[in-house]
Write a protein that holds these residues in place. Sequence first.
Motif, PDB file in Angstrom:
ATOM      1  N   ASN A  21       2.706   1.864   9.734  1.00  0.00           N
ATOM      2  CA  ASN A  21       2.168   2.559   8.573  1.00  0.00           C
ATOM      3  C   ASN A  21       1.768   3.988   8.888  1.00  0.00           C
ATOM      4  N   ASN A  42       4.445   5.424  -0.487  1.00  0.00           N
ATOM      5  CA  ASN A  42       4.257   3.984  -0.394  1.00  0.00           C
ATOM      6  C   ASN A  42       2.779   3.620  -0.449  1.00  0.00           C
ATOM      7  N   VAL A  43       2.318   3.231  -1.627  1.00  0.00           N
ATOM      8  CA  VAL A  43       0.948   2.750  -1.776  1.00  0.00           C
ATOM      9  C   VAL A  43       0.999   1.303  -2.253  1.00  0.00           C
ATOM     10  N   SER A  44      -0.133   0.633  -2.161  1.00  0.00           N
ATOM     11  CA  SER A  44      -0.217  -0.756  -2.613  1.00  0.00           C
ATOM     12  C   SER A  44      -1.289  -0.877  -3.678  1.00  0.00           C
ATOM     13  N   GLN A  45      -1.079  -1.790  -4.588  1.00  0.00           N
ATOM     14  CA  GLN A  45      -2.076  -2.043  -5.620  1.00  0.00           C
ATOM     15  C   GLN A  45      -3.405  -2.380  -4.953  1.00  0.00           C
ATOM     16  N   ASP A  47      -5.260  -0.143  -3.290  1.00  0.00           N
ATOM     17  CA  ASP A  47      -5.636   0.979  -2.416  1.00  0.00           C
ATOM     18  C   ASP A  47      -6.589   1.895  -3.177  1.00  0.00           C
ATOM     19  N   LYS A  66      -0.679   0.325  -9.185  1.00  0.00           N
ATOM     20  CA  LYS A  66       0.704  -0.125  -9.055  1.00  0.00           C
ATOM     21  C   LYS A  66       1.227   0.191  -7.663  1.00  0.00           C
ATOM     22  N   SER A  67       1.866  -0.790  -7.027  1.00  0.00           N
ATOM     23  CA  SER A  67       2.461  -0.576  -5.705  1.00  0.00           C
ATOM     24  C   SER A  67       3.725   0.274  -5.824  1.00  0.00           C
ATOM     25  N   TYR A  70       3.306   6.872  -5.715  1.00  0.00           N
ATOM     26  CA  TYR A  70       2.166   7.357  -6.506  1.00  0.00           C
ATOM     27  C   TYR A  70       2.270   8.872  -6.612  1.00  0.00           C
ATOM     28  N   LYS A  90      -6.461   2.206   2.589  1.00  0.00           N
ATOM     29  CA  LYS A  90      -5.473   1.147   2.453  1.00  0.00           C
ATOM     30  C   LYS A  90      -5.995  -0.151   3.074  1.00  0.00           C
ATOM     31  N   LYS A  91      -5.204  -1.198   2.974  1.00  0.00           N
ATOM     32  CA  LYS A  91      -5.637  -2.504   3.470  1.00  0.00           C
ATOM     33  C   LYS A  91      -5.937  -2.483   4.960  1.00  0.00           C
TER      34      LYS A  91
END
Length: 198
Positions: A21, A42-45, A47, A66-67, A70, A90-91
């Motif tokens: 990442n 590249n993002v994730s729902q 974040d 929304k993943s 962005y 992020k996660k």
Amino acid sequence: MKKIMKHILALAIVFATLSSNATEAVTFTNKEDGKTLLMFENVSQGDQLLVKDAFGIILYKESIEKSGQYNKSFDLTSLPDGNYIFELDKKHQIRTYPFKVDLSVVTFNKAKLTVINKPVVSAKYNMVYVTSNNQNPTDYKIEIFYNTNGSYFEKIHTETVKDAINFGKKFKLLEDKKEDYKVVITYEGRTFTSIVNF
């Protein structure tokens, strides 16, 4: 020997996931209308995107809905002159992108991007495993708390890991205590809390 190899393989997979990442693409574009277009590939729902000032005060906060890709325009020219950061929480990591506002001119310093990988805490049977992998040597403070009555956590262990870049530690907990445990890890001026149970 097989157990040791399994733990080493698990740690290698965790570290490979975190380092993959680290090359995430981000674009900052100052537009003609004075606004700045921020785009992440590249993002994730879930974040979190924040704007902070030099004192760490949150000026803006948004949960990514929304993943995927962005992009959003920000009018940063209205901010007082000074230093700021965009922070993408992020996660598995926190990424900070510094920028400066000077006489309504916004300048990004991509060379000073920082990435803080979050610690990974897992539990199995009466064991808690803590792993972490970061770019620079730092001190890690690890605290473990036991949930004594459902609302109060009592500290049962504390230690500091000095000047570590990456490490893995395991802690054996009391077999007759099957309630929740709280693991608090502090480093790089941040605190990460995980609740584990058996």
